[in-house]
Design an enzyme around this catalytic site. Sequence first.
Site, mmCIF file in Angstrom:
data_model
loop_
_atom_site.group_PDB
_atom_site.id
_atom_site.type_symbol
_atom_site.label_atom_id
_atom_site.label_comp_id
_atom_site.label_asym_id
_atom_site.label_seq_id
_atom_site.Cartn_x
_atom_site.Cartn_y
_atom_site.Cartn_z
ATOM 1 N N ASP A 170 0.837 -1.198 0.000
ATOM 2 C CA ASP A 170 0.000 0.000 0.000
ATOM 3 C C ASP A 170 0.876 1.253 0.000
ATOM 4 O OD1 ASP A 170 -2.398 1.442 0.053
ATOM 5 O OD2 ASP A 170 -3.279 0.116 1.563
ATOM 6 N N GLU A 203 0.065 -0.334 -5.270
ATOM 7 C CA GLU A 203 -0.974 0.693 -5.345
ATOM 8 C C GLU A 203 -0.365 2.039 -5.753
ATOM 9 O OE1 GLU A 203 -3.973 0.606 -2.447
ATOM 10 O OE2 GLU A 203 -4.094 -1.572 -2.506
ATOM 11 N N ASP A 231 -10.631 2.345 -3.425
ATOM 12 C CA ASP A 231 -11.088 1.059 -2.891
ATOM 13 C C ASP A 231 -12.524 0.770 -3.313
ATOM 14 O OD1 ASP A 231 -8.687 1.021 -1.565
ATOM 15 O OD2 ASP A 231 -9.536 0.805 0.436
#
Length: 429
Positions: A170, A203, A231
């Site tokens: 992430d 990401e 998301d």
Amino acid sequence: MNLMSRVTRLGCALAFCCLALVLWGVPGTRALNNGLAMTPTMGWLHWERFMCNVNCQEEPDSCISEKLFLQMADLMVSDGWKDAGYQYLCIDDCWMAPQRDSKGRLQADSNRFPNGIRHLADFVHSKGLKLGIYADAGNKTCAGYPGSYGYYDIDAKTFADWGVDLLKFDGCYCDSVKHLADGYKQMSLALNRTGRSIVYSCEWPLYAWPFVKPNYTEIRQYCNHWRNSADIYDSWQSVRSILDWTSSNQESVVPAAGPGGWNDPDMLVIGNFGLSQDQQVTQMALWAIMAAPLFMSNDLRHISPEAKGLLQNKDVIAINQDPLGKQGYRLRKNDNFEVWERPLSNLAWAVAVVNLQDIGGPRYYTIPIASLGKGLACNPACLITQLLPVKTKLGFYEWTKSLKTQINPTGTVLLRLESASKIASKSSL
């Protein structure tokens, strides 16, 4: 734990990053050459369905714990998910202890994962599955657990020692675009240095888009797949917004996809609460057209036969996993209909017709056959099979004809077009 949106959290963290945009263009070398994800990765990921539930005392069956993943691993084998192609069982955020150990290594929460990640990986591997895990390029994960900034090599080695097969990385709590880009590159190199085959799920572009247009050529050099948009939520609005984003940016993202590297529109929420049956068909069909990684986020202990049948549909999975490795795109949009198409191996094509209207009943849409597959799919003729919502052989269509199909509101008809000349050559062998 009260979580903010991951993207909202990042927006705060990168508030001043515009000063660093000039650093984005620093050229990179080709780093990722791991031979993995030659077709889109398939598996199960906990985030959308279970989020950051760490309350095992009151919710023992739905908290992020060793127990949850052991149960899901068992079901992936016993209920046919592994045989259908879903190979990776993936842990998302909130698995960690609040602090690293005395040697600076990440560690699992000892109450929720009493035997550690190595034990879980061994169990998952014994089932013929692979284990994925989560970390963050920044100072903290999105939920506030220890980040990997300054620990890229240590964390990569830790994951390899545990037997991890996939890393979802992430981008929360990065303080500049340079920090973000460097973190993704450094972890890619660190994973390669371990010598273990670890799929690298990034990401990077998601967090870059608010400030600069991502360099997908560079991102592909470091990542096996990459998230572009926010998301996903368990709602039709969320699914539709991802489709809108993808089609609006398809000139940038579609050419980047191919064997070894894929655009990731996020998890399949089929089998949960927010989508109608028609909307679940739409998500499955369009994720196949987009050559998307197929990561279910649902409760495999409680899933309807309809959702299970859709997620395990061999014909649709075959489109998603087609070895040609070309991502599909939106061909046209008119009158609240969209037509998407994807080239497949052996001169075949997949076509999805989506009815975006969410009022009224089923509507008809007529497709000129000559308009499909860049005019080549049915020249001079093709065999058309409807795969979704129900498999039906529609027969041979000549290049000059049209196909009229009926589609439910927010539903999709998924078609496979096979060249008549290719079928004839096969039958003559």
